[in-house]
Design an enzyme around this catalytic site. Structure first.
Site, PDB file in Angstrom:
ATOM      1  N   TYR A 181       6.517  -8.958  13.002  1.00  0.00           N
ATOM      2  CA  TYR A 181       6.740  -7.543  13.276  1.00  0.00           C
ATOM      3  C   TYR A 181       6.919  -7.293  14.771  1.00  0.00           C
ATOM      4  O   TYR A 181       6.227  -7.877  15.602  1.00  0.00           O
ATOM      5  CB  TYR A 181       5.557  -6.725  12.766  1.00  0.00           C
TER       6      TYR A 181
ATOM      7  N   LEU B 202       4.449  13.188   7.580  1.00  0.00           N
ATOM      8  CA  LEU B 202       5.782  12.677   7.264  1.00  0.00           C
ATOM      9  C   LEU B 202       5.778  11.241   6.766  1.00  0.00           C
ATOM     10  O   LEU B 202       6.768  10.782   6.186  1.00  0.00           O
ATOM     11  CB  LEU B 202       6.692  12.822   8.480  1.00  0.00           C
TER      12      LEU B 202
END
Length: 260
Positions: free
Chosen positions: A200, A96
């Protein structure tokens, strides 16, 4: 808040089910049409996806498992068939996080000329470190949202056609998370989600991807209604379940809660 407390306490809601209800209990008295339903489930090799595949197969649904690890998928398929020899399980590979892999899966599935009644966008990842997909998109967002978005877009016409021909309402389920509430509106920016430039944070990335799945469900729901299509889409929070994500990253929910 009251509903959340009832859920955490395992108290049954208006439909008679609560957080302690099993998939078998929920589907026990459900009506499954005589015609063979077909469901696609992403991430069916463990956790919620594997249990969903098992129970749907037990109820007579043809289950198409869209998986990244075919070896694990074969093991899950074998377990399901041992329990239910009549189970109809089809395996297709998909990554995905890769848009080309998603497109390839859709092409393979559509070439089978099968109906499609149910699409369960279940697979997900939690990446504690900044990683990128082959298209150079932040991995969590690419997997949890973009991959499922493309998958749904490429299969939606098949679902609408199936519902029209069969007269059976099609169902799309996006697995989301209550953690989406942790995202501040001014921090939700698609360019930043695709290519993070600030420091992040894995939990923030995960929460933002889950918020995106909800926004996707809301937008597609409106489009389907405008088309008078006999297909619905819902985003659901499955609860705190000890899946691979939770076991591998305990701090995701057990650490200090803060908004991003």
């Amino acid at each position: 808040m009251k509903g959340t407390l009832r859920y955490l306490a395992g108290i049954a809601g208006p439909n008679g089910f609560g957080s302690r209800s099993t998939a078998e209990q929920v589907t026990q008295h459900s009506f499954f049409p005589c015609s063979h339903l077909t469901a696609i489930i992403t991430g069916g090799t463990s956790g919620i996806g594997a249990e969903t595949a098992r129970v749907l197969a037990k109820r007579g649904v043809r289950v198409v498992m869209a998986v990244r690890d075919m070896k694990k998928a074969e093991m899950v398929k074998e377990r399901i068939i041992r329990e239910n020899p009549e189970a109809d399980i089809i395996l297709f590979e998909i990554d995905l996080s890769s848009l080309s892999s998603v497109a390839r899966f859709c092409s393979q599935f559509l070439s089978q000329d099968l109906p499609l009644n149910i699409l369960i966008n279940n697979a997900g990842v939690f990446s504690p470190n900044l990683e990128f997909s082959e298209e150079k998109i932040e991995l969590t967002f690419a997997t949890n949202f973009l991959g499922h978005y493309l998958l749904t877009e490429m299969l939606i016409e098949k679902m609408i056609d199936t519902a029209e021909k069969s007269g059976i309402e099609g169902r799309i389920i996006n697995l989301s998370s209550v953690i989406h509430n942790w995202v501040k509106p001014d921090c939700f920016s698609f360019p930043k989600l695709l290519h993070p430039i600030s420091r992040y944070n894995g939990t923030r990335a995960y929460a933002q991807s889950k918020l995106a799945t909800i926004l996707h469900a809301k937008a597609l729901s409106k489009q389907l209604k405008d088309r008078n299509a006999n297909v619905t889409i819902n985003a659901v929070h499955p609860g705190i379940v000890k899946t691979g994500i939770i076991r591998a990253h305990k701090g995701l929910f057990t650490g200090k809660i803060k908004h991003f």
